[in-house]
Design a protein around this motif. Structure first.
Motif, mmCIF file in Angstrom:
data_model
loop_
_atom_site.group_PDB
_atom_site.id
_atom_site.type_symbol
_atom_site.label_atom_id
_atom_site.label_comp_id
_atom_site.label_asym_id
_atom_site.label_seq_id
_atom_site.Cartn_x
_atom_site.Cartn_y
_atom_site.Cartn_z
ATOM 1 N N TYR A 57 0.849 -1.194 0.000
ATOM 2 C CA TYR A 57 0.000 0.000 0.000
ATOM 3 C C TYR A 57 0.887 1.246 0.000
ATOM 4 C CZ TYR A 57 -3.110 3.745 1.450
ATOM 5 O OH TYR A 57 -3.790 4.939 1.507
ATOM 6 N N ASN A 58 0.936 1.926 -1.124
ATOM 7 C CA ASN A 58 1.641 3.201 -1.266
ATOM 8 C C ASN A 58 3.061 3.181 -0.682
ATOM 9 O OD1 ASN A 58 -0.227 4.697 -2.733
ATOM 10 N ND2 ASN A 58 -1.328 5.384 -0.910
ATOM 11 N N SER A 59 3.803 2.137 -1.001
ATOM 12 C CA SER A 59 5.205 2.033 -0.564
ATOM 13 C C SER A 59 6.079 1.564 -1.728
ATOM 14 C CB SER A 59 5.333 1.057 0.611
ATOM 15 O OG SER A 59 4.549 1.468 1.704
ATOM 16 N N PRO A 60 6.086 2.310 -2.837
ATOM 17 C CA PRO A 60 6.805 1.839 -4.028
ATOM 18 C C PRO A 60 8.304 1.680 -3.829
ATOM 19 C CG PRO A 60 6.090 4.126 -4.288
ATOM 20 C CD PRO A 60 5.420 3.603 -3.072
ATOM 21 N N ASP A 61 8.915 2.528 -3.005
ATOM 22 C CA ASP A 61 10.360 2.402 -2.789
ATOM 23 C C ASP A 61 10.706 1.087 -2.104
ATOM 24 O OD1 ASP A 61 10.807 4.854 -3.933
ATOM 25 O OD2 ASP A 61 10.877 5.956 -2.036
ATOM 26 N N ILE B 5 0.737 -9.063 -6.880
ATOM 27 C CA ILE B 5 0.790 -7.894 -6.006
ATOM 28 C C ILE B 5 -0.620 -7.635 -5.483
ATOM 29 C CG2 ILE B 5 1.360 -5.441 -5.785
ATOM 30 C CD1 ILE B 5 3.782 -7.125 -6.436
ATOM 31 N N ALA B 6 -0.807 -7.826 -4.173
ATOM 32 C CA ALA B 6 -2.093 -7.570 -3.524
ATOM 33 C C ALA B 6 -2.084 -6.127 -3.033
ATOM 34 C CB ALA B 6 -2.304 -8.538 -2.360
ATOM 35 N N ASP B 7 -2.656 -5.241 -3.828
ATOM 36 C CA ASP B 7 -2.530 -3.792 -3.629
ATOM 37 C C ASP B 7 -3.801 -3.220 -3.014
ATOM 38 O OD1 ASP B 7 -2.159 -1.065 -3.817
ATOM 39 O OD2 ASP B 7 -1.290 -1.147 -5.822
ATOM 40 N N ASP B 8 -3.667 -2.736 -1.771
ATOM 41 C CA ASP B 8 -4.813 -2.250 -0.996
ATOM 42 C C ASP B 8 -5.158 -0.795 -1.311
ATOM 43 O OD1 ASP B 8 -6.872 -2.375 0.848
ATOM 44 O OD2 ASP B 8 -5.579 -2.120 2.606
ATOM 45 N N GLY B 9 -5.015 -0.403 -2.593
ATOM 46 C CA GLY B 9 -5.474 0.917 -3.006
ATOM 47 C C GLY B 9 -4.384 1.936 -3.257
ATOM 48 N N ASP C 27 -8.926 2.559 -2.702
ATOM 49 C CA ASP C 27 -8.519 2.820 -1.320
ATOM 50 C C ASP C 27 -9.727 3.237 -0.480
ATOM 51 O OD1 ASP C 27 -7.316 3.497 1.034
ATOM 52 O OD2 ASP C 27 -6.045 5.102 0.210
ATOM 53 N N LYS C 28 -10.113 2.342 0.428
ATOM 54 C CA LYS C 28 -11.195 2.636 1.362
ATOM 55 C C LYS C 28 -10.747 2.329 2.792
ATOM 56 C CE LYS C 28 -14.971 1.793 -1.922
ATOM 57 N NZ LYS C 28 -16.195 0.997 -2.211
ATOM 58 N N GLY C 29 -9.504 2.699 3.096
ATOM 59 C CA GLY C 29 -8.949 2.376 4.398
ATOM 60 C C GLY C 29 -8.289 1.012 4.375
ATOM 61 N N PHE C 30 -7.896 0.520 5.553
ATOM 62 C CA PHE C 30 -7.167 -0.741 5.662
ATOM 63 C C PHE C 30 -8.099 -1.911 5.341
ATOM 64 C CE2 PHE C 30 -5.167 -4.352 7.653
ATOM 65 C CZ PHE C 30 -3.817 -4.125 7.521
ATOM 66 N N GLN C 31 -7.897 -2.507 4.155
ATOM 67 C CA GLN C 31 -8.712 -3.636 3.707
ATOM 68 C C GLN C 31 -7.820 -4.764 3.188
ATOM 69 O OE1 GLN C 31 -12.858 -2.255 1.976
ATOM 70 N NE2 GLN C 31 -11.225 -1.254 0.835
ATOM 71 N N GLN D 147 -9.361 -5.981 10.303
ATOM 72 C CA GLN D 147 -8.384 -5.039 9.774
ATOM 73 C C GLN D 147 -7.035 -5.344 10.418
ATOM 74 O OE1 GLN D 147 -11.295 -1.677 10.521
ATOM 75 N NE2 GLN D 147 -10.457 -0.996 8.564
ATOM 76 N N TYR D 148 -6.261 -4.331 10.794
ATOM 77 C CA TYR D 148 -4.918 -4.616 11.301
ATOM 78 C C TYR D 148 -4.965 -5.184 12.718
ATOM 79 C CZ TYR D 148 -0.084 -4.098 12.682
ATOM 80 O OH TYR D 148 1.172 -4.357 13.136
ATOM 81 N N GLY D 149 -4.141 -6.215 12.955
ATOM 82 C CA GLY D 149 -3.987 -6.751 14.296
ATOM 83 C C GLY D 149 -4.461 -8.178 14.444
ATOM 84 N N GLY D 150 -3.640 -9.140 14.039
ATOM 85 C CA GLY D 150 -3.962 -10.543 14.234
ATOM 86 C C GLY D 150 -4.803 -11.175 13.151
ATOM 87 N N GLU D 151 -5.045 -10.453 12.051
ATOM 88 C CA GLU D 151 -5.882 -11.018 10.986
ATOM 89 C C GLU D 151 -5.228 -12.226 10.323
ATOM 90 O OE1 GLU D 151 -3.168 -8.082 9.013
ATOM 91 O OE2 GLU D 151 -4.312 -8.147 10.879
ATOM 92 N N ASP D 152 -3.898 -12.218 10.247
ATOM 93 C CA ASP D 152 -3.198 -13.376 9.682
ATOM 94 C C ASP D 152 -3.212 -14.550 10.658
ATOM 95 O OD1 ASP D 152 -1.630 -11.915 11.416
ATOM 96 O OD2 ASP D 152 0.178 -11.940 10.176
#
Length: 280
Positions: A12-16, A37-41, A68-72, A204-209
């Motif tokens: 997500y928006n980290s091309p470098d 590439i799983a791109d979240d927006g 992009d609709k937030g962390f998805q 969303q973020y935090g233990g989803e994996d």
């Protein structure tokens, strides 16, 4: 030649950072893979990077994107699972540069009835920024002496970079770390992912994996720990998307999964209950 493993990389928006990661996959000793590439927006800069780097790397790249609709992340991962063309899937993140034997170790360790659990070696921000293409292609960014010259502090965790052969096997065996599904370094069979209906898209973020891995275990799979064999370096970054309510909601969903020994999520790839599916 048809690929026999698909590598899903979330970003997500980290091309470098993503560019450095894709350089890492261009050094792999095992080359029969595709990248999803799983791109979240991400914005146009990531699109441009992917189109440019396609000219440089040997592997095919499929760019799976949504608005992009937030962390998805869980949603885009499920879309990416459906986009793969192989039976076996390795998942990592767009901030984890793989060592040259990363994919090979996953291939050697894959086994029916199991999923693979790996780890990462976290780098500080200054070293993360300074790593260039030559450092990745030469393998310097995995060389402990080089990293110490860049300012890396001494730690037992540094053994992740130096352990090989019997030492890595021994450390994999005795490590107290629980073998779980780690989104930055884990692999398994696509049919097993579909059997539990993928990731829970409420999370969303935090233990989803971890929740995804807990349902795989409830399904009957055994996790195999190889965190000292599958080496990737984690580039540092801010986590401005983390919110307390996300973590709380995810904790509640994980508790439900654990207490009820759930296998299936109704909020996964298929938006219906398992009962409805099996009764059709």
């Amino acid at each position: 030649m048809k690929q026999d493993i698909s590598i899903i990389i979330s970003t997500y928006n980290s091309p470098d950072w993503l560019k450095k990661v894709l350089w890492g996959y261009n050094t792999q000793t095992y080359r029969n893979f595709e990248i999803i590439i799983a791109d979240d927006g991400s914005n146009q800069e990531t699109f441009d990077l992917i189109e440019e780097i396609k000219k440089e790397v040997f592997f095919p790249i499929i760019h799976v994107w949504h608005e992009d609709k937030g962390f998805q992340k869980t949603i885009i991962l499920n879309k990416s699972i459906l986009a793969v063309s192989t039976d076996y899937i390795l998942m990592s993140d767009g901030d984890c540069i793989p060592r040259e034997d990363f994919v090979e170790q996953h291939i050697k360790s894959r086994e029916e009835g199991h999923f693979i659990s790996g780890g990462y070696f976290k780098l500080p921000m200054d070293i993360s920024r300074n790593i260039n293409q030559l450092d990745v292609y030469s393998g310097k960014c995995f060389d402990l002496k080089w990293l110490k010259n860049q300012g890396l502090k001494a730690s037992f965790k540094n053994s992740k970079l130096t352990a090989k052969g019997f030492t890595s096997w021994f450390l994999n065996t005795v490590t107290p770390t629980t073998a779980s599904w780690n989104g930055h370094n884990a692999s398994g069979w696509k049919k097993d992912f579909l059997a539990v209906n993928g990731f829970d898209e409420r999370m969303q973020y935090g233990g989803e994996d971890r929740e995804f891995g807990e349902r795989l275990i409830n399904y009957g799979l055994k996790p195999k720990q190889i965190r000292y064999s599958t080496v990737c370096v984690h580039l540092d970054h801010a986590r401005g998307y983390v919110k307390p309510e996300m973590v709380l909601k995810n904790s509640q969903i994980r508790k439900e999964t654990k207490d009820q020994k759930k296998i299936w999520t109704d909020s996964g790839i298929i938006k219906t209950s398992k009962t409805n599916i099996t009764s059709c």
